[in-house]
Design an enzyme around this catalytic site. Structure first.
Site, PDB file in Angstrom:
ATOM      1  CB  THR A  48      -0.936  -0.001   1.216  1.00  0.00           C
ATOM      2  OG1 THR A  48      -1.656  -1.240   1.251  1.00  0.00           O
ATOM      3  CG2 THR A  48      -1.939   1.146   1.153  1.00  0.00           C
ATOM      4  CE1 TYR A 136       1.240  -9.120   1.681  1.00  0.00           C
ATOM      5  CE2 TYR A 136       2.926  -7.431   1.443  1.00  0.00           C
ATOM      6  CZ  TYR A 136       1.643  -7.876   1.218  1.00  0.00           C
ATOM      7  OH  TYR A 136       0.758  -7.090   0.521  1.00  0.00           O
ATOM      8  CE  LYS A 164      -0.859  -7.665   4.315  1.00  0.00           C
ATOM      9  NZ  LYS A 164      -0.384  -6.431   3.653  1.00  0.00           N
ATOM     10  CB  VAL A 207      -1.451  -6.218   7.669  1.00  0.00           C
ATOM     11  CG1 VAL A 207      -0.806  -5.022   6.971  1.00  0.00           C
ATOM     12  CG2 VAL A 207      -0.537  -6.760   8.752  1.00  0.00           C
TER      13      VAL A 207
END
Length: 295
Positions: A48, A136, A164, A207
């Site tokens: 992001t 991730y 994540k 998250v």
């Protein structure tokens, strides 16, 4: 290692000036907006945060400003993402020198490493930093997967403390949880529409990119769930869904940046070619945010 990722951790956008430079005042404003809204951590320079567009100096600047403004009020997780293991370690060392609390490391992208190579990639990172690491997996974006069995192997490494999961596949999330349930390892949901479901399975938090714009609603999902208010948590999950679905109005993360502008936090536009929303798209987003009682 005692560090445990938990709660709602927004992967922050990177505020930019019209000239494409880091907008420090806007970044500081965003930090305080999120902390004041009750988030449990901050996660700069992730997907992001347009990590792929930042130089190492800009990467360092975002971390240093975020840490300075946070002043230890919540943990700061740094996204360290690179195609090569060498590049990954270099970013991790910059982040560690800056003073972050933990690292979040995405799989390589563009390449198609096998699971043994994925394991070696993250094992090398763990050997070259003293910080806790959250793996991730964002296979929809990278095309590269961290198989549940590989995550379970990596969970044996002391400073790899969680993952994540942004696959959007609840079977994958469940398998991460099942295979690591007796280890010191946490699973954080990375798909905003599945936070409540993941908490029901045993995830430790999320998250959540929508938490940039709607932090109080996302925090409500977690806090109400932890308080035993499942109906309230589910309703908060339903309430945030239209914002997440609205991401298709523009090229990620332009909808998030447009939403923050509507809230009065001008974080600028995304790096080209992810251009800003049109007036019509902004109007549609505004309508959604009004219905969510954000504005």
């Amino acid at each position: 290692m005692d560090f445990k990722p938990y709660g709602i951790v927004p992967p922050m956008v990177t505020p930019l000036t019209d000239e494409g430079k880091i907008n420090e005042p806007a970044l500081r404003k965003l930090v305080n907006f999120l902390i004041d809204s009750g988030v449990h951590g901050l996660f700069p320079v992730g997907t992001t945060g347009e990590f792929y567009a930042l130089s190492n100096d800009e990467f360092r600047q975002v971390l240093e400003v975020t840490l300075d403004e946070t002043r230890g009020r919540v943990p700061v997780y740094a996204g360290v993402n690179h195609i090569t293991t060498r590049g990954l370690i270099e970013l991790a060392q910059i982040a560690e020198a800056a003073g972050v609390d933990a690292l979040s490391a995405l799989t390589p992208m563009f390449l198609t490493p096998n699971q043994n190579q994925i394991y070696a990639h993250f094992e090398s990172l763990a050997k070259n930093t003293g910080l806790p690491i959250i793996l991730y997996n964002n296979k929809p974006k990278t095309g590269v997967d961290i198989a549940p069995a590989t995550a379970a192997r990596l969970a044996e490494i002391d400073n790899i403390v969680g993952i994540k999961d942004s696959t959007g596949d609840m079977t994958t999330t469940e398998e991460y949880l099942r295979l690591t349930r007796n280890k010191n390892f946490s699973v954080m949901m990375g798909r905003d529409t599945l936070i409540y479901a993941a908490l029901c399975y045993g995830a430790s938090g999320a998250v959540a990119s929508c938490a940039n714009v709607a932090p109080k609603i996302i925090v409500d999902i977690y806090n109400k769930f932890m308080a035993g208010d499942h109906e309230g948590a589910r309703e908060a999950q339903f309430k945030v869904a239209p914002l997440r679905i609205a991401y298709n109005l523009g090229t990620f993360p332009s909808v998030i940046k447009a939403g923050l502008k509507l809230l009065g936090i001008d974080v600028g536009n995304c790096f080209d070619p992810s251009g800003p929303l049109t007036d019509e798209e902004t109007s549609q987003l505004r309508k959604i945010m009004v219905e969510m009682e954000l504005i």
